[in-house]
Design a protein around this motif. Structure first.
Motif, PDB file in Angstrom:
ATOM      1  N   THR A 108       0.835  -1.200   0.000  1.00  0.00           N
ATOM      2  CA  THR A 108       0.000   0.000   0.000  1.00  0.00           C
ATOM      3  C   THR A 108       0.874   1.255   0.000  1.00  0.00           C
ATOM      4  OG1 THR A 108      -0.077   0.028   2.418  1.00  0.00           O
ATOM      5  CG2 THR A 108      -1.849  -1.151   1.299  1.00  0.00           C
ATOM      6  N   ILE A 133      -3.588   0.822  -3.265  1.00  0.00           N
ATOM      7  CA  ILE A 133      -2.801  -0.399  -3.422  1.00  0.00           C
ATOM      8  C   ILE A 133      -1.767  -0.164  -4.515  1.00  0.00           C
ATOM      9  CG2 ILE A 133      -2.918  -2.811  -4.215  1.00  0.00           C
ATOM     10  CD1 ILE A 133      -5.648  -2.953  -2.751  1.00  0.00           C
ATOM     11  N   SER A 134      -0.495  -0.382  -4.155  1.00  0.00           N
ATOM     12  CA  SER A 134       0.559  -0.121  -5.144  1.00  0.00           C
ATOM     13  C   SER A 134       1.111  -1.410  -5.740  1.00  0.00           C
ATOM     14  CB  SER A 134       1.684   0.691  -4.504  1.00  0.00           C
ATOM     15  OG  SER A 134       2.132   0.046  -3.330  1.00  0.00           O
TER      16      SER A 134
END
Ligand code: CTP
Ligand code: MG
Length: 233
Positions: free
Chosen positions: A143, A148-149
């Motif tokens: 995150t 959300i990465s």
């Protein structure tokens, strides 16, 4: 038999639980959480010594828990440090000089599985270090800033439990190296071995071997305890 010491870490204060006493002293099935691990190691043929690491403010309380448990293998009760890593290193330095293998265990995990202990020691004798790992059922995400990465590859992930087993010299050297590398906040001992360049063999963990962190975990632990009572009756 080569000497194997179980090191029980109870030097924390259980901030996240927020109870009036540290979680290792809360009652589970009528006895303190930490007593469950003391009893398990007490009856194991593979363990000859137990060393308990405790927070300075609770030494007297731990003394009476050990007495209540009628433990015969507890060789030492020592004051821990301000991090788990420090407590673990203090405990290691207080194992008897002829200790060849050590099992390091969180007092917050009351359901030590004896067949797992056997597998862990066998694996540590071969590889130097071994830890129990269970599968992950949730998707684990990275995150960043509320978004959300990234999604981690679930099949390559696992959850680390304790007890973790080591050849004594291997884990002492990992702690010594960690200090040289400036590592001070390892949340477990296998992690320390990995971060200092060592290898850790995997043993299958056990879903029941939960770590009590919050009040909800304590409720779950009560249910597991009752189920164990029913199945052993
Ligand atoms: N532990 C320890 N010494 C410390 C911190 C933790 O021996 N300075 C022990 C705890 O008693 C526990 C285990 O390490 O059995 C795992 O730590 P954790 O579950 O994080 O317990 P606490 O640190 O007590 O809880 P919290 O992080 O919520 O404060
Ligand atoms: Mg903690």
């Amino acid at each position: 038999m080569e000497k194997t010491t179980a090191l029980i870490l109870a030097g924390g204060t259980g901030c996240r639980m927020g109870s009036t006493v540290p979680k290792q002293f809360l009652r589970l099935g009528g006895i303190p959480v930490v007593s469950h691990s003391i009893k398990a190691f007490e009856i194991s043929d593979e363990i000859s010594d137990i060393v308990v690491v405790c927070h300075a403010d609770y030494i007297a309380r731990m003394e009476s828990v050990i007495k209540e448990t009628q433990a015969k293998k507890v060789r030492k009760l020592v004051v821990g440090g301000e991090t788990r890593q420090k407590s673990s290193f203090i405990g290691l330095k207080n194992c008897s000089r002829d200790t060849k293998y050590v099992l390091i265990h969180d007092s917050a995990r009351p359901f030590v599985c004896m067949s797992m202990v056997g597998s862990l020691l066998k694996a540590a004798k071969l590889a130097g270090s071994a830890g129990p790992v269970t599968d992950i059922s949730d998707t684990v995400v990275e995150t960043r800033g509320g978004f959300i990465s990234g999604i981690l590859e679930r099949d390559t992930l696992g959850r680390m439990q304790t007890p973790q087993a080591f050849r004594y010299r291997v884990i002492v050297e990992a702690h010594e190296k960690a200090l040289v590398f400036g590592l001070t906040s390892a949340s477990d001992d296998c992690g320390l071995v990995i971060k200092t360049g060592g290898k850790v063999s995997i043993v299958r963990g056990n879903e029941e071997n939960l770590k009590i962190t919050s009040a909800a975990d304590m409720e779950l632990a009560e249910l597991i305890f009752l189920r164990k009572m029913r199945t052993s009756a």
